[in-house]
Design an enzyme around this catalytic site. Structure first.
Site, PDB file in Angstrom:
ATOM      1  N   HIS A 158       0.798  -1.227   0.000  1.00  0.00           N
ATOM      2  CA  HIS A 158       0.000   0.000   0.000  1.00  0.00           C
ATOM      3  C   HIS A 158       0.827   1.271   0.000  1.00  0.00           C
ATOM      4  O   HIS A 158       0.294   2.364  -0.111  1.00  0.00           O
ATOM      5  CB  HIS A 158      -0.953   0.036   1.204  1.00  0.00           C
ATOM      6  CG  HIS A 158      -0.267   0.372   2.488  1.00  0.00           C
ATOM      7  ND1 HIS A 158       0.412  -0.550   3.230  1.00  0.00           N
ATOM      8  CD2 HIS A 158      -0.147   1.547   3.163  1.00  0.00           C
ATOM      9  CE1 HIS A 158       0.917   0.014   4.304  1.00  0.00           C
ATOM     10  NE2 HIS A 158       0.614   1.296   4.286  1.00  0.00           N
TER      11      HIS A 158
HETATM   12  C1  UD1 Z   1      -2.326   5.853   5.258  1.00  0.00           C
HETATM   13  C2  UD1 Z   1      -1.060   6.471   5.845  1.00  0.00           C
HETATM   14  C3  UD1 Z   1       0.059   5.453   5.843  1.00  0.00           C
HETATM   15  C4  UD1 Z   1      -0.367   4.166   6.525  1.00  0.00           C
HETATM   16  C5  UD1 Z   1      -1.668   3.661   5.936  1.00  0.00           C
HETATM   17  C6  UD1 Z   1      -2.165   2.474   6.705  1.00  0.00           C
HETATM   18  C7  UD1 Z   1      -0.793   8.892   5.443  1.00  0.00           C
HETATM   19  C8  UD1 Z   1      -0.112   9.914   4.628  1.00  0.00           C
HETATM   20  N1  UD1 Z   1      -0.614   7.623   5.041  1.00  0.00           N
HETATM   21  O1  UD1 Z   1      -2.031   5.530   3.919  1.00  0.00           O
HETATM   22  O2  UD1 Z   1       1.184   5.984   6.535  1.00  0.00           O
HETATM   23  O3  UD1 Z   1       0.648   3.219   6.356  1.00  0.00           O
HETATM   24  O4  UD1 Z   1      -2.657   4.693   5.996  1.00  0.00           O
HETATM   25  O5  UD1 Z   1      -3.041   1.678   5.964  1.00  0.00           O
HETATM   26  O6  UD1 Z   1      -1.453   9.210   6.405  1.00  0.00           O
HETATM   27  N2  UD1 Z   1      -9.305   4.429   0.804  1.00  0.00           N
HETATM   28  C9  UD1 Z   1     -10.516   3.793   0.721  1.00  0.00           C
HETATM   29  N3  UD1 Z   1     -11.158   3.497   1.888  1.00  0.00           N
HETATM   30  C10 UD1 Z   1     -10.662   3.785   3.111  1.00  0.00           C
HETATM   31  C11 UD1 Z   1      -9.434   4.439   3.196  1.00  0.00           C
HETATM   32  C12 UD1 Z   1      -8.761   4.761   2.022  1.00  0.00           C
HETATM   33  O7  UD1 Z   1     -11.014   3.497  -0.362  1.00  0.00           O
HETATM   34  O8  UD1 Z   1     -11.304   3.458   4.137  1.00  0.00           O
HETATM   35  C13 UD1 Z   1      -8.583   4.732  -0.462  1.00  0.00           C
HETATM   36  C14 UD1 Z   1      -8.919   6.089  -1.052  1.00  0.00           C
HETATM   37  O9  UD1 Z   1      -8.876   5.976  -2.446  1.00  0.00           O
HETATM   38  C15 UD1 Z   1      -7.740   6.941  -0.583  1.00  0.00           C
HETATM   39  C16 UD1 Z   1      -6.589   5.944  -0.591  1.00  0.00           C
HETATM   40  O10 UD1 Z   1      -7.182   4.713  -0.201  1.00  0.00           O
HETATM   41  O11 UD1 Z   1      -7.488   8.033  -1.404  1.00  0.00           O
HETATM   42  C17 UD1 Z   1      -5.462   6.288   0.343  1.00  0.00           C
HETATM   43  O12 UD1 Z   1      -5.938   6.483   1.681  1.00  0.00           O
HETATM   44  P1  UD1 Z   1      -5.116   7.425   2.686  1.00  0.00           P
HETATM   45  O13 UD1 Z   1      -5.679   7.312   4.043  1.00  0.00           O
HETATM   46  O14 UD1 Z   1      -4.969   8.798   2.124  1.00  0.00           O
HETATM   47  O15 UD1 Z   1      -3.672   6.813   2.657  1.00  0.00           O
HETATM   48  P2  UD1 Z   1      -3.192   5.312   2.875  1.00  0.00           P
HETATM   49  O16 UD1 Z   1      -2.508   4.850   1.638  1.00  0.00           O
HETATM   50  O17 UD1 Z   1      -4.292   4.491   3.423  1.00  0.00           O
HETATM   51  N1  UDP Z   2      -3.784  -5.471   8.738  1.00  0.00           N
HETATM   52  C1  UDP Z   2      -5.062  -5.997   8.881  1.00  0.00           C
HETATM   53  N2  UDP Z   2      -5.730  -6.409   7.759  1.00  0.00           N
HETATM   54  C2  UDP Z   2      -5.183  -6.322   6.514  1.00  0.00           C
HETATM   55  C3  UDP Z   2      -3.873  -5.795   6.385  1.00  0.00           C
HETATM   56  C4  UDP Z   2      -3.199  -5.356   7.514  1.00  0.00           C
HETATM   57  O1  UDP Z   2      -5.571  -6.101   9.983  1.00  0.00           O
HETATM   58  O2  UDP Z   2      -5.849  -6.709   5.547  1.00  0.00           O
HETATM   59  C5  UDP Z   2      -3.075  -5.025   9.942  1.00  0.00           C
HETATM   60  C6  UDP Z   2      -1.721  -5.646  10.153  1.00  0.00           C
HETATM   61  O3  UDP Z   2      -1.834  -6.889  10.809  1.00  0.00           O
HETATM   62  C7  UDP Z   2      -1.014  -4.593  10.997  1.00  0.00           C
HETATM   63  C8  UDP Z   2      -1.600  -3.307  10.477  1.00  0.00           C
HETATM   64  O4  UDP Z   2      -2.799  -3.639   9.797  1.00  0.00           O
HETATM   65  O5  UDP Z   2      -1.362  -4.744  12.360  1.00  0.00           O
HETATM   66  C9  UDP Z   2      -0.651  -2.633   9.545  1.00  0.00           C
HETATM   67  O6  UDP Z   2      -1.293  -1.574   8.921  1.00  0.00           O
HETATM   68  P1  UDP Z   2      -0.901  -1.055   7.478  1.00  0.00           P
HETATM   69  O7  UDP Z   2      -0.074  -2.042   6.775  1.00  0.00           O
HETATM   70  O8  UDP Z   2      -2.156  -0.597   6.838  1.00  0.00           O
HETATM   71  O9  UDP Z   2      -0.067   0.278   7.802  1.00  0.00           O
HETATM   72  P2  UDP Z   2       1.434   0.561   8.277  1.00  0.00           P
HETATM   73  O10 UDP Z   2       1.750  -0.301   9.436  1.00  0.00           O
HETATM   74  O11 UDP Z   2       2.328   0.346   7.097  1.00  0.00           O
HETATM   75  O12 UDP Z   2       1.415   2.020   8.615  1.00  0.00           O
END
Ligand code: UD1
Ligand code: UDP
Length: 352
Positions: free
Chosen positions: A203
């Site tokens: 991601h």
């Molecule tokens: C965010 C965090 C990242 C973290 C990740 C965990 C920032 C800058 N990034 O990244 O550090 O590792 O969360 O998962 O804060 N979207 C959906 N549904 C949701 C949420 C997101 O469809 O419930 C889609 C949308 O298209 C959105 C994209 O995912 O634009 C990115 O979501 P966003 O929260 O901006 O960043 P993440 O990549 O999730």
């Molecule tokens: N995780 C989850 N379901 C998923 C993928 C990840 O519960 O389908 C959990 C994972 O076990 C870990 C956390 O989400 O505890 C990590 O989050 P993510 O990878 O979204 O973000 P990051 O840690 O890189 O910020």
């Protein structure tokens, strides 16, 4: 003390699952969900299955460009901080919700406590690196999970208020491991065999927003000759479609799963291939070899200990590691004793 906690993204719900109920033993906690993550399988599932207290506020900011998303959080948080007048604001990790929570508090002269402080990738093009550096420099209490995080802060001149408590995600894994063991119907439903599949998550913006990097990853997984389970983040799903990339039949692409199913998949996998921060740590907790599809990692101790290989998105390096990477060293104690949350509570008490 009245503590206002800000969460908003999936990994923060998991960290709060370890910490919230502990700090509520002695403090009043107001929980604010920014709404950064909002799909049921990116948010509600964690509150339900991990018994995280229901948020007192949901700002419902949703997705958007960084400025708009963070700015909307700031506007809404300020109103709540002024209304609630907390003694301390607690934030986790490095997302836009973290930065907004800390910046808004700092402007109002409310002390900030940062859980998972001190991590650095030394890559300022990552939004997370910007968020965590700024948050650390605004914080009064900095709870670091590892020795290298302590050193990073020292190198930036931050020594006051810094405490190495261990990793709250280790607490969460230990707390929920038993429940997760019961969630193994997913293995049968997917038709994969215990210990014989690769678990993957993707991601990170640097991988999803760059077609050549994402293409290399998909090709490596397609060609690895093993079953791959891929719970797909909504960000990545969107880019896979936009770029017209296709998965072979060996890849079981599923929607994001809840934490208990995720831990179950991790404990039953052969190896883990990921660009997630949290999943790299969990691979270590589960004693699974981790292959990290990034150019650097914040979790340097896992690499030094020989359990994590950072391979970038070079297709051949990913493939070679899936086949040949077997850690040789005994695991060291990197992430503390699994009681980081209790240590945080004690330290919060001492600054009442
Ligand atoms: C965010 C965090 C990242 C973290 C990740 C965990 C920032 C800058 N990034 O990244 O550090 O590792 O969360 O998962 O804060 N979207 C959906 N549904 C949701 C949420 C997101 O469809 O419930 C889609 C949308 O298209 C959105 C994209 O995912 O634009 C990115 O979501 P966003 O929260 O901006 O960043 P993440 O990549 O999730
Ligand atoms: N995780 C989850 N379901 C998923 C993928 C990840 O519960 O389908 C959990 C994972 O076990 C870990 C956390 O989400 O505890 C990590 O989050 P993510 O990878 O979204 O973000 P990051 O840690 O890189 O910020």
């Amino acid at each position: 003390m009245k503590i206002l906690t800000v969460v908003g993204a999936r990994p923060q719900f998991i960290k709060a699952a370890a910490v919230s109920n502990i700090i509520r033993k002695e403090h009043k906690e107001i929980l604010v969900h920014t709404g950064q993550h909002y799909d049921e399988n990116m948010s509600k599932v964690f509150f339900d299955e991990l018994k995280i207290p229901k948020p007192d506020y949901n700002l419902e900011v949703g997705s958007g460009n960084h400025g708009k998303q963070t700015g909307n959080m700031l506007i809404k948080l300020e109103e709540i901080y002024l209304e609630e007048n907390p003694d301390l604001v607690l934030v986790y990790g490095d997302t836009n919700s973290t930065l907004a929570g800390a910046l808004c508090a700092s402007k109002l002269l409310i002390p900030v406590a940062h859980v998972e402080a001190g991590l650095r990738s030394f890559n300022m093009s990552m939004p997370e690196e910007q968020n965590r550096i700024l948050t650390d420099h605004l914080s009064k209490l900095l709870f670091v999970p590892t020795k290298s995080a302590l050193d990073n802060l020292k190198n930036e001149g931050i020594q006051k208020g810094v405490h190495n408590v261990g990793d709250v995600m280790f607490d969460a894994t230990l707390n929920f491991k038993k429940l997760a063991e019961q969630k193994n119907s997913i293995i049968k439903e997917l038709g994969v065999k215990e210990g014989q599949f690769i678990l993957t998550t993707i991601h990170r913006a640097e991988n999803t927003n760059d077609i050549s990097r994402l293409k290399n990853i998909v090709e490596a997984l397609n060609e690895c000759g093993k079953d791959v389970v891929l719970p797909l983040h909504p960000r990545t799903k969107k880019y896979i479609t936009d770029y017209g990339l296709n998965f072979n039949n060996n890849i079981k692409v599923i929607d994001p799963v809840g934490y208990l199913e995720m831990i179950n998949l991790e404990m039953n996998s052969e190896k883990i291939v990921t660009d997630s921060g949290g999943v790299q740590k969990e691979a270590f907790f589960m004693s699974k070899p981790c292959i990290t599809m990034r150019d650097e990692t914040e979790w340097v101790e896992t690499v030094e200990n020989g359990w994590n290989r950072v391979v970038g998105t070079d297709k051949h390096k990913i493939l070679d590691s899936i086949v040949n990477f077997y850690p040789e060293k005994k695991q060291e104690n990197i992430f503390g004793d699994g009681n980081a949350s209790e240590k945080i509570l004690k330290l919060l008490n001492s600054c009442k």
